[in-house]
Design a protein around this motif. Structure first.
Motif, PDB file in Angstrom:
ATOM      1  N   TRP A  77      11.822   0.832   1.187  1.00  0.00           N
ATOM      2  CA  TRP A  77      11.227  -0.190   1.659  1.00  0.00           C
ATOM      3  C   TRP A  77      11.144  -1.326   0.701  1.00  0.00           C
ATOM      4  N   SER A  78      10.056  -1.948   1.313  1.00  0.00           N
ATOM      5  CA  SER A  78       9.629  -3.273   0.432  1.00  0.00           C
ATOM      6  C   SER A  78       8.148  -4.111   0.824  1.00  0.00           C
ATOM      7  N   SER A  79       7.433  -4.032  -0.740  1.00  0.00           N
ATOM      8  CA  SER A  79       6.563  -4.613  -0.902  1.00  0.00           C
ATOM      9  C   SER A  79       6.910  -5.946   0.200  1.00  0.00           C
ATOM     10  N   GLY A  80       5.495  -5.885   0.776  1.00  0.00           N
ATOM     11  CA  GLY A  80       5.496  -7.362   1.487  1.00  0.00           C
ATOM     12  C   GLY A  80       6.113  -8.480   1.162  1.00  0.00           C
ATOM     13  N   LEU A  81       6.941  -8.553   0.774  1.00  0.00           N
ATOM     14  CA  LEU A  81       7.471  -9.841   0.540  1.00  0.00           C
ATOM     15  C   LEU A  81       6.913 -11.481   0.547  1.00  0.00           C
ATOM     16  N   VAL A  82       6.476 -11.674  -0.151  1.00  0.00           N
ATOM     17  CA  VAL A  82       6.117 -13.776   0.013  1.00  0.00           C
ATOM     18  C   VAL A  82       6.661 -14.375  -1.303  1.00  0.00           C
ATOM     19  N   ALA A  83       6.836 -15.506  -0.357  1.00  0.00           N
ATOM     20  CA  ALA A  83       7.910 -17.005  -1.290  1.00  0.00           C
ATOM     21  C   ALA A  83       7.260 -17.079  -2.739  1.00  0.00           C
ATOM     22  N   LYS A  84       7.698 -17.101  -3.582  1.00  0.00           N
ATOM     23  CA  LYS A  84       7.104 -17.519  -4.281  1.00  0.00           C
ATOM     24  C   LYS A  84       6.669 -16.427  -4.993  1.00  0.00           C
ATOM     25  N   ALA A  85       6.218 -15.306  -4.838  1.00  0.00           N
ATOM     26  CA  ALA A  85       5.127 -14.517  -5.847  1.00  0.00           C
ATOM     27  C   ALA A  85       6.609 -13.213  -5.526  1.00  0.00           C
ATOM     28  N   SER A  86       6.055 -12.312  -6.658  1.00  0.00           N
ATOM     29  CA  SER A  86       7.434 -11.763  -7.472  1.00  0.00           C
ATOM     30  C   SER A  86       6.764 -10.468  -6.237  1.00  0.00           C
ATOM     31  N   GLY A  87       8.446  -9.207  -5.284  1.00  0.00           N
ATOM     32  CA  GLY A  87       8.128  -8.626  -5.187  1.00  0.00           C
ATOM     33  C   GLY A  87       8.880  -7.313  -5.367  1.00  0.00           C
ATOM     34  N   GLU A  88       9.015  -6.227  -4.870  1.00  0.00           N
ATOM     35  CA  GLU A  88       9.568  -5.733  -4.776  1.00  0.00           C
ATOM     36  C   GLU A  88      10.540  -4.681  -3.463  1.00  0.00           C
ATOM     37  N   VAL A  89      11.897  -4.123  -4.075  1.00  0.00           N
ATOM     38  CA  VAL A  89      12.461  -3.127  -2.888  1.00  0.00           C
ATOM     39  C   VAL A  89      12.459  -1.960  -3.629  1.00  0.00           C
TER      40      VAL A  89
END
Ligand SMILES: *[C@@H]1O[C@H](CO)[C@@H](O)[C@H](O)[C@H]1NC(C)=O
Ligand SMILES: *[C@@H]1O[C@H](CO)[C@@H](O)[C@H](O)[C@H]1NC(C)=O
Ligand SMILES: *[C@@H]1O[C@H](CO)[C@@H](O)[C@H](O)[C@H]1NC(C)=O
Ligand SMILES: *[C@@H]1O[C@H](CO)[C@@H](O)[C@H](O)[C@H]1NC(C)=O
Ligand SMILES: *[C@@H]1O[C@H](CO)[C@@H](O)[C@H](O)[C@H]1NC(C)=O
Ligand SMILES: *[C@@H]1O[C@H](CO)[C@@H](O)[C@H](O)[C@H]1NC(C)=O
Length: 205
Positions: free
Chosen positions: A121-133
């Protein structure tokens, strides 16, 4: 099991490494170059002490209680068949043949459950922000996680181990090119499972 392994290695070299599946059987092979066997002793090192599994001397076989239904000794060559393996059978085994000649041998055994299908699963991925899978294995101890994007292997430094059962793929600045199919392969000495997930990054144009 790192500590006892180290302690054991100081005394004698661990010569064989075996891995086996929970519930299966394993044949632990004793020293091969002994032609006449008078006595055999098998021990299991769990924690910091050796527990005797069985002793055989002049046709007299004594099997210690927790092992009675699960072990079989081949007295002709000293090999031990250990059945119905449990995770707690993991550890170092020592066999001593012909006590007075001090022929002994160490074998390390790792009893593993097959890994289950990873959940991705992913943390809600938003452009230009860091995120995780994230990739999590519910059953079985995963020794290794590898990640792919659109079928291409990702370098190991893109991910880190959050706990024994979770691997995290870090996306520094999510962008359009991060969209795609991600796969996580969780494996241990006896099994592997791979799961894929399509990921999109919101708000990128
Ligand atoms: C069997 O092999 C071991 C290790 O290679 C050696 O130390 C030992 O002396 C040998 N024993 C006999 C009876 O040949
Ligand atoms: C060692 O083995 C004994 C009996 O086989 C068991 O009761 C004990 O919990 C084990 N200890 C460890 C640290 O695994
Ligand atoms: C067999 O071994 C056990 C335990 O080592 C011992 O108590 C018993 O006396 C032995 N029996 C014979 C016939 O040697
Ligand atoms: C030991 O003996 C058993 C029974 O005869 C046999 O199945 C096994 O292959 C032997 N192991 C070795 C290492 O010779
Ligand atoms: C998953 O990883 C295991 C262990 O490294 C490997 O043997 C297997 O081929 C991999 N599976 C895929 C689909 O890449
Ligand atoms: C991901 O998307 C592709 C193309 O849209 C599709 O063929 C594939 O089945 C999807 N995979 C998953 C795991 O949803």
């Amino acid at each position: 099991m790192l500590v006892p392994l180290k302690q054991a290695a100081e005394v004698e070299t661990v010569l064989q490494r075996r891995v086996a599946v929970v519930g299966s059987s394993v044949l632990l092979v004793g020293p091969l170059n002994i032609t006449h066997i008078h006595s055999v002793q098998w021990e299991h090192l769990n924690g910091t002490t050796f527990h005797t599994i069985l002793e055989y001397e002049r046709h007299n076989l004594t099997v210690h209680v927790p092992y009675i239904a699960r072990v079989h000794l081949h007295a002709s060559n000293g090999s031990l068949l250990l059945e119905d393996l449990r995770e707690s059978d993991t550890g170092i085994y020592r066999v001593t043949v012909n006590r007075e000649e001090r022929e002994s041998l160490m074998i390390s055994l790792d009893v593993l459950k097959p890994v289950s299908h990873p959940q991705l699963w992913s943390s809600g991925l938003v452009a230009k922000a860091s995120g995780e899978v994230l990739c999590e294995v519910a059953e079985g101890r995963a020794d290794t996680f590898t990640w792919k994007k659109d079928g291409q292997m990702l370098p190991p430094d893109r991910s880190y181990r959050l706990s024994g059962s979770i691997s995290v793929l870090y996306l520094r600045m999510a962008k359009k090119s991060d969209c795609g199919s991600y796969s996580c392969n969780a494996s241990n000495g006896i099994s592997w499972q791979e799961t894929s997930l399509n990921i999109t990054v919101a708000g990128d144009h």
